[in-house]
Design an enzyme around this catalytic site. Structure first.
Site, PDB file in Angstrom:
ATOM      1  N   GLU A 271       0.798  -1.236   0.000  1.00 16.76           N
ATOM      2  CA  GLU A 271       0.000   0.000   0.000  1.00 16.76           C
ATOM      3  C   GLU A 271       0.826   1.279   0.000  1.00 16.76           C
ATOM      4  OE1 GLU A 271      -2.878  -0.253   3.166  1.00 16.76           O
ATOM      5  OE2 GLU A 271      -4.261  -1.343   1.871  1.00 16.76           O
TER       6      GLU A 271
ATOM      7  N   GLU B  25      -6.678  -7.689  -0.876  1.00 14.49           N
ATOM      8  CA  GLU B  25      -7.343  -7.491   0.418  1.00 14.49           C
ATOM      9  C   GLU B  25      -8.752  -6.977   0.167  1.00 14.49           C
ATOM     10  OE1 GLU B  25      -5.331  -5.185   3.483  1.00 14.49           O
ATOM     11  OE2 GLU B  25      -3.374  -5.782   2.712  1.00 14.49           O
TER      12      GLU B  25
HETATM   13  C1  GAL Z   1      -4.911  -2.652   4.777  1.00 20.94           C
HETATM   14  C2  GAL Z   1      -3.510  -3.118   5.171  1.00 20.94           C
HETATM   15  C3  GAL Z   1      -3.526  -4.296   6.112  1.00 20.94           C
HETATM   16  C4  GAL Z   1      -4.534  -4.065   7.195  1.00 20.94           C
HETATM   17  C5  GAL Z   1      -5.865  -3.868   6.560  1.00 20.94           C
HETATM   18  C6  GAL Z   1      -7.007  -3.769   7.536  1.00 20.94           C
HETATM   19  O1  GAL Z   1      -4.911  -1.340   4.388  1.00 20.94           O
HETATM   20  O2  GAL Z   1      -2.786  -3.457   4.025  1.00 20.94           O
HETATM   21  O3  GAL Z   1      -2.261  -4.495   6.657  1.00 20.94           O
HETATM   22  O4  GAL Z   1      -4.176  -2.961   7.953  1.00 20.94           O
HETATM   23  O5  GAL Z   1      -5.830  -2.675   5.800  1.00 20.94           O
HETATM   24  O6  GAL Z   1      -8.206  -3.783   6.837  1.00 20.94           O
END
Ligand code: GAL
Length: 745
Positions: free
Chosen positions: A390, A465
């Protein structure tokens, strides 16, 4: 004589502070704590602790003897992981430093070794969040813990030895396959040497192919390429049949083997394309979750069995086909297991949102090198993540990380996880976190790829994610929330499956994890998992586990704790049932209420959509009977679940993962303790205090008296290295004690 590997994980001495005087050989460390590796510098409570408590500089000392038969050899020490910065000394001499807690490093000890005498290896371990080392420099949503948390070995080799081997299966989809190996050799003899190098591939005891080549070693480091061609009868490595073959490389001088380097690999073809992911030429929709390698109390410091178990949980309980090792290279034991069981892996370099200065970026590039060198033989790894999770675009930095990965490994594609739109695509695969679902005003579950990439054409595209912080949910949350949490996961899986231009989706995340105060629920836990920190499932786990053929695992998991008044306005409807049955029947006190079918309309992408029963009769305080749910396949009853109307705390149920552990190393196993009702169902709102007494060659990780959390809790025991019988007595004041025995052999 071949190489000798000597594990040195026992009898370390540990001090939570470091002083220059500790480096000296004459220093008396008798008052240091005796510990075994893997070790966390400071155990932490389950939650609500100050994360600064493990962020300090500590000292580890190891005394060892090496007899003079090893004279004339080269001696190295290999560290598999020290968090985060290490300075290493032998007998008072400085050997070197290593920056970064997730990759291995080695130092040569030969010159300083005292044969047949006491040697002291001293390691200064800095576990502070140093701005100069990735992932640090800004905030991160996880803890990195501290200490020598992976194994350490001594390695005894000749002057000329094999440094590494990269085995590359070729012609994978042809009838006759090829194994090409890049063999990296070190020559510390300072002389030109002529050797024979031999490459061999075997299936158990059966040698399938071998080839040798005479080599002249002129330089300190040389690389040779050998290929075994015309390999017949090689079975592919695939997720359902993860065939592995033993590869060995021998160095031979005057007919004698002087070094051997062996490992396993598999033949498989993995390709991310604009039209989806192909494994061995077959389309496969990737369905995965992210995994942090952390555990309660001891953070990362868990030995092999716990790492293996995690992979097994992802594959056999959640029925995933992929895992992302967010956000760093993970334990070799975990990756070896992924090879063995057929679980695909997306592995990435350490980092989180922040990019540091040039020297920080250099360490990140070094991390890419160390990750690929360590892991290029794992058939399970199908993608290298070469972008700080990110982070913003950074043309020069990411041109470098991609170049490094491609130069070192032309057999795998790269990805780089971003959350920004229109990001510069320097990688082979556009890997992106999509948290649109649940955003205000957003109606889509996953965004179409061209909107995200800003490109006119489709590219290989993978969602890495979703969900996570958009809908944090505790295992012991209110049932309506648990239901919504679970259905959100189903919904993403369905949408991902329906879009031919998505290779798949990897959700956030498998297990809840400890984090900094800026994240999570304030108690230092992010409740983003489909399982809790003890790997006990939330209902959302069944959104994944139900996506498997019933012949493999029959699933019937209703999202209910079965009570009249847990939900608003009374009752259990709408009732979601995760199942791979064709239909279910509902019986109220033995009276058939109806037969219900999977919701293909709302979850069209799922092979096994949940069954959702919108309405069930009944009113507050009335019509509340025992319930029976029966799963049917082809009209036959195949599975039944019963619920009772009036649960009472009746007994403790105790499930032990392993009844036999290994002596001679630190071994662990998990014990899950549940408070259950008259028919064995976990009762979720009991915070019963439980005490675990332990006798024999093991200790509990964490404290021995604790409350259950929402009706259950896990606890790990760790062995001391000795053999014997471990006896555990699990007590509560209201019901009978439970005794379990675990043998250490
Ligand atoms: C994303 C991140 C993860 C975690 C997640 C929580 O932005 O890459 O490490 O923090 O959010 O939803």
């Amino acid at each position: 004589m071949s190489r000798t590997m000597i594990p040195i994980n026992h009898d370390w001495k540990y001090s939570p502070e470091f002083k220059e005087a500790f480096i000296l050989n004459t220093f008396d460390d008798n008052h240091f704590e005796a510990i075994m590796l893997p070790h966390m510098n400071q155990e932490i409570p389950y939650n609500y602790f100050d994360e600064k408590m493990y962020q300090f500089i500590s000292c580890y000392r190891k005394h060892f003897n090496l007899d003079s038969t090893h004279k004339g050899k080269r001696i190295f020490v290999d560290f598999e992981g020290v968090m985060t910065y290490a300075k290493v000394y032998l007998n008072g001499h400085y050997l070197g430093e290593h920056k970064g807690g997730y990759t291995p490093f080695s130092f040569e000890l030969t010159e300083q070794i005292i044969y047949d005498g006491d040697n002291t290896l001293t390691v200064m371990v800095d576990s502070t969040e140093r701005d100069d080392i990735p992932p640090f420099g800004h905030v991160i949503d996880y803890l990195t813990y501290g200490g020598i948390y992976r194994e350490v070995n001594l390695r005894v080799v000749d002057d000329i030895f094999i440094e590494n081997v990269f085995a590359k299966p070729k012609d994978i989809l042809q009838l006759e396959k090829q194994l090409q190996a890049e063999v990296f050799i070190s020559n510390l003899s300072e002389k030109e040497q002529i050797y024979t190098v031999q490459l061999e591939i075997a299936n158990g005891d059966e040698i399938l192919g071998t080839i040798e080549k005479d080599i002249t070693l002129k330089n300190k480091k040389e690389t040779f390429i050998l290929s075994i061609k015309n390999l017949k009868d090689i079975k592919l490595w695939d997720i359902n049949e993860p065939n592995l073959y033993q590869v060995s490389v021998h160095l031979i001088l005057n007919g004698q083997k002087t070094d051997t380097y062996s490992f396993k690999t598999g033949f498989r073809m993995a390709e991310f394309t604009p039209n989806g992911f192909l494994l061995n030429g077959r389309k496969l929709k990737l369905r995965g979750l992210n995994r942090h390698q952390s555990f309660p109390y001891v953070g990362y410091a868990m030995p092999k069995r716990a790492q293996v178990k995690d992979a097994d949980i992802l594959k056999d309980e959640l029925h995933l086909n992929m895992v992302r090792t967010s956000h760093y290279p993970q334990s070799k034991h975990f990756l070896n297991r992924c090879d063995e069981i057929g679980l695909l892996v997306f592995e990435e370099l350490p980092g989180w949102q922040h990019i540091g200065d040039k020297s920080w970026q250099q360490i990140a590039c070094q991390n890419v090198i160390e990750m690929i060198q360590r892991d290029f033989n794992h058939p399970s790894i199908v993608l290298w993540g070469v972008r700080i999770n990110e982070s913003e675009d950074n043309h020069d930095f990411y041109t470098d990380t991609n170049r490094i990965a491609h130069e070192m490994d032309e057999t795998r594609q790269t990805g780089g996880v971003r959350f920004i739109n229109d990001s510069e695509l320097l990688e082979d695969v556009y890997t992106v976190n999509d948290f649109a679902y649940g955003e205000k005003g957003e109606t889509r579950v996953l965004r179409p790829q061209q909107e995200v990439t800003g490109l006119k054409q489709n590219v290989p595209y993978l969602n890495t994610e979703y969900n996570g912080h958009m809908y944090p949910t505790k295992r012991f949350d209110q049932e309506e929330r648990l239901n919504e949490h679970a259905l959100r996961h189903s919904n993403v899986l369905s949408h991902s499956a329906l879009d031919p231009h998505k290779c798949g989706a990897i959700g956030w995340c498998a297990f809840d994890y400890n984090t900094h105060y800026q994240f999570g629920s304030g108690d230092r836990i992010c409740y983003h998992g489909v399982m809790d920190m003890f790997r006990i499932p939330k209902f959302a786990a069944y959104a994944y586990s139900s996506q498997v053929a019933p012949e493999v695992d029959l699933i019937l998991e209703p999202v209910t704790i079965y009570s009249r008044g847990e939900r608003a306005i009374a009752g259990i409807a709408p009732l979601t049932i995760f199942t791979n049955c064709d239909s279910i029947q509902l019986y109220d006190d033995q009276k058939l209420l109806g037969e219900y079918y999977p919701s293909y309309e709302n979850y069209a992408g799922l092979e096994y959509p949940p069954i959702i029963i919108e309405k069930l009769v009944g009113t507050w305080g009335m019509d509340w009977n025992d319930l029976k749910i029966v799963g049917l396949i082809k009209g036959q009853e195949v599975i039944t679940k019963n619920y009772i109307k009036n649960p009472i705390f009746t007994q403790l149920s105790v499930e032990v993962d392993d009844f036999e552990l290994n002596a001679g190393e630190m071994d662990v196993t998990r014990i899950v303790i549940k408070a259950v009702d008259q028919i064995g169902h976990m009762i979720p709102f009991i915070d019963e205090i439980v005490t675990v007494d332990i006798e024999g060659p093991a200790k509990l990780i964490g404290s021995s008296t604790f409350p259950l959390i929402g009706g259950c809790r896990g606890v790990w025991i760790k062995t001391t290295g000795e053999q014997g019988m471990i006896k555990l007595v699990i007590r509560s004041s209201r019901v009978d004690s439970v005794v379990v025995e675990v043998v250490v052999k």
